[in-house]
Design a protein around this motif. Structure first.
Motif, PDB file in Angstrom:
ATOM      1  N   ARG A 177       0.771  -1.145  -0.092  1.00  0.00           N
ATOM      2  CA  ARG A 177      -0.076  -0.058  -0.153  1.00  0.00           C
ATOM      3  C   ARG A 177       0.815   1.223   0.007  1.00  0.00           C
ATOM      4  O   ARG A 177       1.857   1.387   0.645  1.00  0.00           O
ATOM      5  CB  ARG A 177      -0.727  -0.050   1.215  1.00  0.00           C
ATOM      6  CG  ARG A 177      -2.026   0.826   1.431  1.00  0.00           C
ATOM      7  CD  ARG A 177      -3.085   0.738   2.244  1.00  0.00           C
ATOM      8  NE  ARG A 177      -3.518  -0.611   2.017  1.00  0.00           N
ATOM      9  CZ  ARG A 177      -4.706  -0.839   2.641  1.00  0.00           C
ATOM     10  NH1 ARG A 177      -5.231  -0.150   3.713  1.00  0.00           N
ATOM     11  NH2 ARG A 177      -5.403  -2.143   2.521  1.00  0.00           N
ATOM     12  N   GLU A 178       0.663   2.277  -0.786  1.00  0.00           N
ATOM     13  CA  GLU A 178       1.399   3.386  -1.050  1.00  0.00           C
ATOM     14  C   GLU A 178       0.578   4.656  -0.931  1.00  0.00           C
ATOM     15  O   GLU A 178      -0.794   4.782  -1.022  1.00  0.00           O
ATOM     16  CB  GLU A 178       1.962   3.217  -2.285  1.00  0.00           C
ATOM     17  CG  GLU A 178       1.256   3.639  -3.681  1.00  0.00           C
ATOM     18  CD  GLU A 178       2.353   3.679  -4.875  1.00  0.00           C
ATOM     19  OE1 GLU A 178       3.345   3.806  -4.739  1.00  0.00           O
ATOM     20  OE2 GLU A 178       1.557   3.525  -5.873  1.00  0.00           O
ATOM     21  N   PHE A 179       1.225   5.534  -0.245  1.00  0.00           N
ATOM     22  CA  PHE A 179       0.674   6.835  -0.033  1.00  0.00           C
ATOM     23  C   PHE A 179       0.461   7.622  -1.407  1.00  0.00           C
ATOM     24  O   PHE A 179       1.269   7.656  -2.181  1.00  0.00           O
ATOM     25  CB  PHE A 179       1.603   7.821   0.812  1.00  0.00           C
ATOM     26  CG  PHE A 179       1.108   9.403   0.911  1.00  0.00           C
ATOM     27  CD1 PHE A 179       1.932  10.261   0.414  1.00  0.00           C
ATOM     28  CD2 PHE A 179       0.061   9.691   1.982  1.00  0.00           C
ATOM     29  CE1 PHE A 179       1.691  11.530   0.241  1.00  0.00           C
ATOM     30  CE2 PHE A 179      -0.020  10.951   1.812  1.00  0.00           C
ATOM     31  CZ  PHE A 179       0.529  11.850   1.058  1.00  0.00           C
ATOM     32  N   ASP A 201      -1.662   3.665 -12.589  1.00  0.00           N
ATOM     33  CA  ASP A 201      -2.561   4.250 -11.534  1.00  0.00           C
ATOM     34  C   ASP A 201      -3.622   3.105 -11.182  1.00  0.00           C
ATOM     35  O   ASP A 201      -4.467   3.165 -10.249  1.00  0.00           O
ATOM     36  CB  ASP A 201      -3.284   5.379 -11.991  1.00  0.00           C
ATOM     37  CG  ASP A 201      -2.329   6.654 -12.065  1.00  0.00           C
ATOM     38  OD1 ASP A 201      -2.586   7.252 -13.130  1.00  0.00           O
ATOM     39  OD2 ASP A 201      -1.190   6.914 -11.225  1.00  0.00           O
ATOM     40  N   THR A 202      -3.768   2.107 -11.885  1.00  0.00           N
ATOM     41  CA  THR A 202      -4.568   0.876 -11.635  1.00  0.00           C
ATOM     42  C   THR A 202      -4.247   0.466 -10.091  1.00  0.00           C
ATOM     43  O   THR A 202      -3.224  -0.109  -9.900  1.00  0.00           O
ATOM     44  CB  THR A 202      -4.574  -0.098 -12.423  1.00  0.00           C
ATOM     45  OG1 THR A 202      -4.878   0.222 -13.887  1.00  0.00           O
ATOM     46  CG2 THR A 202      -5.356  -1.339 -12.245  1.00  0.00           C
ATOM     47  N   ALA A 203      -5.384   0.495  -9.374  1.00  0.00           N
ATOM     48  CA  ALA A 203      -5.132   0.164  -7.854  1.00  0.00           C
ATOM     49  C   ALA A 203      -6.464  -0.014  -7.150  1.00  0.00           C
ATOM     50  O   ALA A 203      -7.549   0.557  -7.765  1.00  0.00           O
ATOM     51  CB  ALA A 203      -4.342   0.675  -7.187  1.00  0.00           C
ATOM     52  N   VAL A 204      -6.581  -0.557  -6.094  1.00  0.00           N
ATOM     53  CA  VAL A 204      -7.554  -0.379  -5.056  1.00  0.00           C
ATOM     54  C   VAL A 204      -7.188   0.802  -4.217  1.00  0.00           C
ATOM     55  O   VAL A 204      -6.284   1.018  -3.718  1.00  0.00           O
ATOM     56  CB  VAL A 204      -8.003  -1.429  -4.204  1.00  0.00           C
ATOM     57  CG1 VAL A 204      -9.167  -0.986  -3.304  1.00  0.00           C
ATOM     58  CG2 VAL A 204      -8.391  -2.664  -5.018  1.00  0.00           C
ATOM     59  N   TYR A 205      -7.901   2.053  -4.157  1.00  0.00           N
ATOM     60  CA  TYR A 205      -7.790   3.182  -3.360  1.00  0.00           C
ATOM     61  C   TYR A 205      -8.565   3.285  -2.273  1.00  0.00           C
ATOM     62  O   TYR A 205      -9.718   2.733  -2.091  1.00  0.00           O
ATOM     63  CB  TYR A 205      -8.101   4.296  -4.338  1.00  0.00           C
ATOM     64  CG  TYR A 205      -7.310   4.693  -5.602  1.00  0.00           C
ATOM     65  CD1 TYR A 205      -7.030   3.841  -6.657  1.00  0.00           C
ATOM     66  CD2 TYR A 205      -6.405   5.638  -5.543  1.00  0.00           C
ATOM     67  CE1 TYR A 205      -5.990   4.118  -7.520  1.00  0.00           C
ATOM     68  CE2 TYR A 205      -5.440   5.955  -6.481  1.00  0.00           C
ATOM     69  CZ  TYR A 205      -5.244   5.086  -7.548  1.00  0.00           C
ATOM     70  OH  TYR A 205      -4.400   5.261  -8.517  1.00  0.00           O
ATOM     71  N   ALA A 228       2.444   7.899   6.373  1.00  0.00           N
ATOM     72  CA  ALA A 228       2.422   6.470   6.448  1.00  0.00           C
ATOM     73  C   ALA A 228       1.153   5.762   7.008  1.00  0.00           C
ATOM     74  O   ALA A 228       0.302   6.297   7.765  1.00  0.00           O
ATOM     75  CB  ALA A 228       3.298   6.179   7.674  1.00  0.00           C
ATOM     76  N   HIS A 229       0.815   4.770   6.015  1.00  0.00           N
ATOM     77  CA  HIS A 229      -0.576   4.194   6.300  1.00  0.00           C
ATOM     78  C   HIS A 229      -0.730   3.503   7.550  1.00  0.00           C
ATOM     79  O   HIS A 229      -1.963   3.762   8.109  1.00  0.00           O
ATOM     80  CB  HIS A 229      -0.737   3.079   5.007  1.00  0.00           C
ATOM     81  CG  HIS A 229       0.063   1.915   5.256  1.00  0.00           C
ATOM     82  ND1 HIS A 229      -0.291   0.923   6.071  1.00  0.00           N
ATOM     83  CD2 HIS A 229       1.379   1.672   4.559  1.00  0.00           C
ATOM     84  CE1 HIS A 229       0.809  -0.106   5.717  1.00  0.00           C
ATOM     85  NE2 HIS A 229       1.574   0.486   5.280  1.00  0.00           N
TER      86      HIS A 229
END
Length: 120
Positions: free
Chosen positions: A44-46, A88-92, A103-104
């Motif tokens: 997971r990224e910011f 940019d494809t991802a779950v947001y 930081a998540h």
């Protein structure tokens, strides 16, 4: 605080989309709200965060393509995404915290995630 993320979908490269993160159950205007994303097999990224006072930080890779904003009257944070790329494809996910962070793991409250697929 309960968060509900929405707005995901399929979009072509170069297109735009806006995510919403609606909050309930707390004093929304006291919280920083961040957006994070997680692509398949990646961490997971910011992406972006907006503080309670409106201070904003973006991930460096965005290069001005995304805009985060908040409407405290509607208890909602938005993520406007332009010039979308397949990467940019991802779950947001949206997340809320009294202090806010890049930081998540610092965030106490999370929405369920909304999926973005960008086709080439």
């Amino acid at each position: 605080v309960q968060l509900q993320a929405s707005g995901g979908g399929l979009v072509q490269a170069g297109g735009s989309l806006r995510f919403s993160c609606a909050a309930s159950g707390g004093t929304f205007n006291r919280y920083a709200v961040g957006w994070f994303r997680q692509a398949p097999a990646k961490d997971r990224e910011f992406v972006a965060v907006i503080s309670a006072s409106g201070t904003i930080y973006y991930a460096g890779f965005l290069k001005g393509r995304f805009t985060i904003s908040r409407d405290n009257a509607r208890n909602t944070v938005y993520l406007q995404m332009n010039s979308l790329k397949p990467e940019d494809t991802a779950v947001y996910y949206c997340a809320a915290d009294l202090l806010g962070s890049l930081a998540h793991y610092e965030y106490d409250y999370w929405g369920q995630g909304t999926e973005l697929t960008v086709s080439s």
